[in-house]
Scaffold this active site. Structure first.
Site, mmCIF file in Angstrom:
data_model
loop_
_atom_site.group_PDB
_atom_site.id
_atom_site.type_symbol
_atom_site.label_atom_id
_atom_site.label_comp_id
_atom_site.label_asym_id
_atom_site.label_seq_id
_atom_site.Cartn_x
_atom_site.Cartn_y
_atom_site.Cartn_z
ATOM 1 N N GLU A 283 76.245 115.888 51.677
ATOM 2 C CA GLU A 283 77.344 115.891 51.330
ATOM 3 C C GLU A 283 77.960 114.747 50.825
ATOM 4 O OE1 GLU A 283 79.224 118.259 48.077
ATOM 5 O OE2 GLU A 283 79.879 115.962 48.245
ATOM 6 N N ASP A 287 79.505 111.393 49.831
ATOM 7 C CA ASP A 287 80.890 110.561 49.307
ATOM 8 C C ASP A 287 80.962 109.678 49.839
ATOM 9 O OD1 ASP A 287 81.070 114.034 48.184
ATOM 10 O OD2 ASP A 287 81.997 114.609 50.370
ATOM 11 N N SER A 475 79.824 116.754 43.246
ATOM 12 C CA SER A 475 80.252 115.980 44.184
ATOM 13 C C SER A 475 80.276 114.924 44.428
ATOM 14 C CB SER A 475 78.780 116.180 45.278
ATOM 15 O OG SER A 475 79.106 117.689 45.357
ATOM 16 N N ASP A 517 86.497 108.903 25.930
ATOM 17 C CA ASP A 517 86.460 110.462 25.428
ATOM 18 C C ASP A 517 84.901 110.556 25.696
ATOM 19 O OD1 ASP A 517 87.071 113.076 24.539
ATOM 20 O OD2 ASP A 517 87.748 112.433 22.480
ATOM 21 N N VAL A 518 84.249 111.973 26.102
ATOM 22 C CA VAL A 518 82.932 112.321 25.726
ATOM 23 C C VAL A 518 83.099 113.639 24.777
ATOM 24 C CG1 VAL A 518 80.994 113.440 27.203
ATOM 25 C CG2 VAL A 518 82.938 111.381 27.877
ATOM 26 N N GLY A 538 88.339 114.527 21.907
ATOM 27 C CA GLY A 538 89.551 114.667 23.161
ATOM 28 C C GLY A 538 89.647 115.447 24.047
ATOM 29 N N ASP A 540 88.141 117.999 26.466
ATOM 30 C CA ASP A 540 87.707 119.716 26.464
ATOM 31 C C ASP A 540 87.435 120.641 28.218
ATOM 32 O OD1 ASP A 540 84.953 118.130 27.506
ATOM 33 O OD2 ASP A 540 85.244 117.141 25.683
#
Ligand code: NAG
Ligand code: NAG
Ligand code: NAG
Ligand code: NAG
Ligand code: NAG
Ligand code: NAG
Length: 559
Positions: A283, A287, A475, A517-518, A538, A540
């Site tokens: 992690e 990051d 992550s 938008d996906v 839109g 979701d």
């Protein structure tokens, strides 16, 4: 004379009421993973946080709206930490009433900078009497940690007006999950050239730059525009999270030679150490590599905390930000819990902490979780929302993959059971829920705050222990989105404008055109596979409003 007549009445009322204990918080069962060991010694010391009433938290919420809605005349006029403290600093009579009620010699200390949360050490015996409860010692199976908890506690009626909650008496929150996972492509050899890896599948920084139109570097030269990155080390036994300096250098040489040699600063809380001995998880590596490696030349500070209490961990990061003369402009966290791990009062308290840092102009970003609609549970009867992502004052980042972009199956998302839908989001959640009709009725709270807000790539290459490996999870998405915001902030600063601060009112209105938008993909749900939410046109609850589009966002902001 009137005073004399009133005084005895008040005193009488106080003395009668102070004997009345009122049940304050309780849990019905001990969550799975926790096991009772026995009774603690009466003389054992326990450390408690006593959260006092914040006198004007509703006023602060109004001020935050006024500085965050792009159409507002006060847009971008952020508060200093001292100004924020004025809204939450407890009333003097709360402090004295609580201090006098605590046993002699308990001497509470301030835990939060404004003094609205106190820290006090009591023996088990003292606490059992004060709160009319019975403590037991529990262990948490995942790390063998012992903790002293109770199923409920009471407060005198005279304290109800001063105390929000006492923590962690009834808190069984496991340590925050680190969503990052190694993927099936684990431990590939170091590529000889950064052209080796195509961008269609797992991606590296040049792909991210290309997909989102990100600039290579900053132009403002600002040092106050920096990214804070949360890192949590529960303890050594459950595996620490560290950011390895040599791996970052290798990563930049390999994938971002134009900014090779860039590093990060450290803020170490509660005795945390950023060990360089390869003992850590992935992690911290993700990051740091996907902030330093994407937000070209934006300074990055790794805020590494050592704490075994989930509530304490989130609060430590908030308190750190509240005490910075120059707070970060963006702060990213790739750790999360199930919302039900927290009592509503502690979740609200942490969320109000995010309200405070948002008022200082900090964009708080959180990975939305890696369990789809159900936190990977199957055979569940209700979907599982994640916290902090359900806090309205943070921006939560879901995951997408491939080009053209598809919402990632395990992208965390859904609706809060604790926080109701905010004004800036209501039209979007109701449009989405209208589109699905009765599907999933009874499995979620249709009036809850929806998450995630946005999304970005979930699967990337990192360098770990000297070699390139691929990792996946939201992550990865949160630090990438944080880098996008930091680069936008850089252009705003160069144009003499304030940084973005609390993002949601902007993103759900005029900033929407700065996101792509996906519209395809489904999330994992209670029946497994892709039986959760659908992505669509839109907003979701899989991909939020969509993925970064830097040139479009610059245009939307008029810079
Ligand atoms: C203390 O708790 C016990 C067990 O829950 C309850 O029976 C008792 O009435 C409580 N005492 C007071 C003074 O409320
Ligand atoms: C609370 O904050 C609001 C907004 O700044 C302010 O108008 C109001 O006067 C404050 N109330 C109190 C009691 O200080
Ligand atoms: C508090 O917890 C104790 C121990 O589990 C239980 O016996 C008691 O009934 C609870 N009291 C209340 C008021 O829920
Ligand atoms: C970013 O840097 C690369 C070389 O590292 C260069 O080819 C590319 O043109 C640069 N892009 C921009 C937008 O400046
Ligand atoms: C964790 O391990 C490191 C190295 O093994 C050691 O230096 C450090 O003191 C340990 N920290 C704790 C809190 O046990
Ligand atoms: C879910 O329930 C089905 C039918 O009751 C059972 O066969 C299956 O093992 C369960 N799956 C899990 C993961 O518990």
């Amino acid at each position: 004379m009137a005073l004399f007549r009133l005084l005895p009445v008040v005193l009488l009322a106080t003395s009668v009421l102070s004997n009345t204990l009122i049940l304050h918080e309780s849990v019905s069962h001990v969550p799975s993973g926790f096991e009772v060991l026995g009774s603690p010694s009466p003389t054992q010391e326990i450390e408690l946080l006593v959260a006092l009433v914040q006198p004007n938290i509703t006023g602060l919420a109004k001020v935050l709206d006024a500085i965050s809605f792009p159409s507002s005349p006060s847009y971008g006029k952020y508060l200093t930490a001292a100004e924020v403290a004025e809204y939450v600093k407890p009333a003097a009579d709360s402090v004295s009433a609580v201090t006098n009620w605590l046993p002699n010699g308990a001497s509470p200390k301030t835990f939060s900078p404004a003094g609205d949360i106190l820290k006090v050490s009591l023996t088990v015996e003292q606490a059992e009497e004060l709160f009319n409860t019975t403590f037991k010692t529990y262990t948490y199976s995942a790390n063998g940690k012992e903790m002293i908890r109770a199923m409920n506690y009471s407060l005198p009626s005279t304290m109800q007006q001063h105390i929000l909650y006492v923590h962690p008496i009834v808190s069984f929150a496991p340590p925050p999950q680190r969503p990052a996972q190694n993927t099936a492509y684990k431990r590939r050899a170091t590529p000889k050239s950064r052209q080796l890896v195509p961008c269609e599948d797992i991606v590296h920084p040049a792909c991210i730059q290309e997909f989102y139109g990100l600039p290579n570097t900053t132009i403002s030269g600002s040092t106050s525009n920096y990214i804070g990155v949360a890192g949590y080390n529960v303890d050594n036994a459950s595996g620490g999270e560290y950011a390895n300096n040599a791996d970052l250098a290798t990563f930049l040489n390999e994938f971002r030679p134009d900014i090779a040699g860039n590093t990060f600063s450290l803020a170490l809380l509660n005795g945390a150490e950023n060990l360089q001995d390869d003992s850590g998880g992935l992690e911290g590596q993700i990051d740091i590599q996907y902030t330093v490696g994407i937000a070209g030349n934006v300074p990055v500070t790794y805020v590494l905390d050592l704490n075994d209490d989930a509530v304490g961990e989130y609060m430590d990061a908030i308190n750190w930000i509240l005490t910075q003369d120059t707070p970060p402009t963006v702060f990213t966290t790739s750790y999360g819990n199930e919302e039900s791990d927290f009592t509503q009062s502690t979740a609200t308290s942490i969320c109000n902490g995010y309200m405070q840092v948002a008022a200082m102009g900090v964009s708080m970003l959180f990975a939305s979780g890696d369990g789809g609609a159900s936190d990977k549970q199957t055979n569940c009867t209700e979907f599982v929302p994640m916290f902090p992502p359900t806090c309205p004052y943070v921006t939560s980042v879901g995951g997408t993959f491939f080009q053209p972009t598809t919402a990632f199956t395990f992208s965390g998302g859904g609706f809060s059971n604790y926080f109701s839908v905010p004004s800036w989001q209501a039209a979007d959640t109701s449009a989405y829920l209208g589109s699905i009709g009765d599907e999933f009725a009874g499995m979620y709270n249709p009036d809850g705050r929806g998450f995630p807000d946005v999304a970005s790539e979930w699967e990337v290459y990192i360098v770990n222990e000297g070699g390139v490996t691929s990792v996946g999870g939201t992550s990865c998405a949160s630090p990438i989105f944080a880098s996008f915001i930091a680069l936008v902030n850089d252009r705003l600063i160069a144009a003499g404008k304030p940084v973005l601060g609390f993002l949601n009112p902007l993103l759900y209105s005029t900033g929407r055109t700065g996101l792509d938008d996906v519209t395809t993909g489904q999330s994992f749900g209670c029946s497994g596979s892709t039986s959760g939410w659908n992505a669509g046109t839109g907003w979701d609850p899989v991909s939020g409003l969509g993925t970064p589009n830097f040139p479009a966002m610059i245009e939307a902001l008029g810079i």
